[in-house]
Design a protein around this motif. Structure first.
Motif, PDB file in Angstrom:
ATOM      1  N   LYS A   1     115.386 -23.820  82.617  1.00 34.24           N
ATOM      2  CA  LYS A   1     114.109 -23.754  83.193  1.00 34.24           C
ATOM      3  C   LYS A   1     112.854 -24.370  82.524  1.00 34.24           C
ATOM      4  O   LYS A   1     112.599 -24.063  81.560  1.00 34.24           O
TER       5      LYS A   1
ATOM      6  N   LEU B   1     114.137 -13.487  76.377  1.00 34.14           N
ATOM      7  CA  LEU B   1     115.658 -14.020  77.319  1.00 34.14           C
ATOM      8  C   LEU B   1     116.630 -13.214  76.731  1.00 34.14           C
ATOM      9  O   LEU B   1     117.811 -13.161  77.521  1.00 34.14           O
TER      10      LEU B   1
ATOM     11  N   TYR C   1     116.640 -15.047  86.964  1.00 36.54           N
ATOM     12  CA  TYR C   1     117.367 -15.662  85.987  1.00 36.54           C
ATOM     13  C   TYR C   1     118.650 -16.173  86.188  1.00 36.54           C
ATOM     14  O   TYR C   1     119.257 -17.051  85.861  1.00 36.54           O
TER      15      TYR C   1
ATOM     16  N   TRP D   1     120.653 -19.617  86.243  1.00 37.23           N
ATOM     17  CA  TRP D   1     121.693 -19.964  85.528  1.00 37.23           C
ATOM     18  C   TRP D   1     123.071 -20.499  86.141  1.00 37.23           C
ATOM     19  O   TRP D   1     123.979 -20.924  85.382  1.00 37.23           O
TER      20      TRP D   1
END
Length: 262
Positions: free
Chosen positions: A25, A35, A68, A72
């Protein structure tokens, strides 16, 4: 800071994939979010089987974690989806660490029919196993490491789905010289198609060729790989609305299992 849940990977293990996740990203400003905690939150959902909205409060907000996971899991114009790229990197690294080549000389293919929940959008009926749901098709090497994964509705035949899976992952399977399958994949048409795509021979192992009840030679490896997936409660049934989400969940499951080997 999230607690040390059993589903978490260590920070040292996470460093093997951090760079890929960070580059998935574009950053328009400094990222304040860790993360590592986001990834551990996704693994918590995977291992516990809970809904996204039921995520523990010490993780980042469930909306952020789910966002997220979507990033992904989507193509976004790239050759490989982020989770697929991570799995490919991990599989190669494990093989090299074990003193093997990046690709094996043979692979084992099998499928698994899984029941759907009422929230799923894509449904089919496997008349042979009497299951309404989806089918998971995987191709693994001699160590049980996945080199190709494909998801279909349950009514799709094993032979046709295996051909599509091999065609889609032709580059990953190009070094294979032999494909080991069970009787569900028998037939000259299937063997000739595999020969045409990746120039590999098909070996069919049948129950009636064994004089006593034994685990089918070499095929126990792929059964063990399916057993690994059972460690994740999210996979006990298919509760994903879309087939691509089901695919990414399986890829994530293999990632979580194989990361702990480092």
């Amino acid at each position: 800071m999230c607690k040390n849940y059993p589903s978490n990977v260590s920070k040292e293990q996470f460093e093997n994939i951090r760079l890929i996740l960070e580059n998935s990203k574009k950053k328009t400003k400094p990222r304040n979010l860790d993360l590592y905690e986001v990834f551990c939150a996704v693994l918590y959902v995977l291992k516990s089987g809970c809904q996204w909205r039921m995520l523990q409060k010490d993780f980042p907000k469930w909306q952020i974690v789910y966002y997220y996971f979507q990033v992904w899991s989507k193509n976004n114009g790239k050759e490989l989806i982020v989770l697929q790229l991570i799995l490919k990197k991990i599989v190669i690294k494990i093989r090299v660490n074990n003193g093997r080549k990046e690709q094996n000389s043979f692979c084992i293919i099998d499928s698994q029919s899984v029941k759907n929940t009422d929230t799923t959008k894509n449904k089919g009926y496997d008349a042979g196993k009497k299951i309404s749901g989806i089918k998971r098709h995987i191709a693994v090497d001699s160590q049980g490491l996945p080199h190709a994964i494909y998801i279909t509705t349950a009514e799709k035949t094993d032979r046709n789905s295996a051909i599509i899976m091999i065609q889609n992952k032709k580059e990953n399977l190009s070094a294979f010289q032999k494909i080991i399958v069970d009787a569900g994949y028998s037939g000259e048409k299937f063997a000739s198609k595999i020969k045409e795509i990746i120039n590999a021979n098909v070996e069919v192992v049948k129950h009636n060729e064994l004089h006593t009840f034994l685990v089918l030679p070499k095929r126990w490896v792929v059964e063990r790989s399916f057993a690994w997936l059972e460690k994740c409660r999210r996979l006990w049934k298919n509760c994903e609305r879309k087939l691509n989400t089901s695919l990414q969940i399986i890829i994530l499951s293999f990632i979580s299992i194989l990361l702990k080997r480092f």
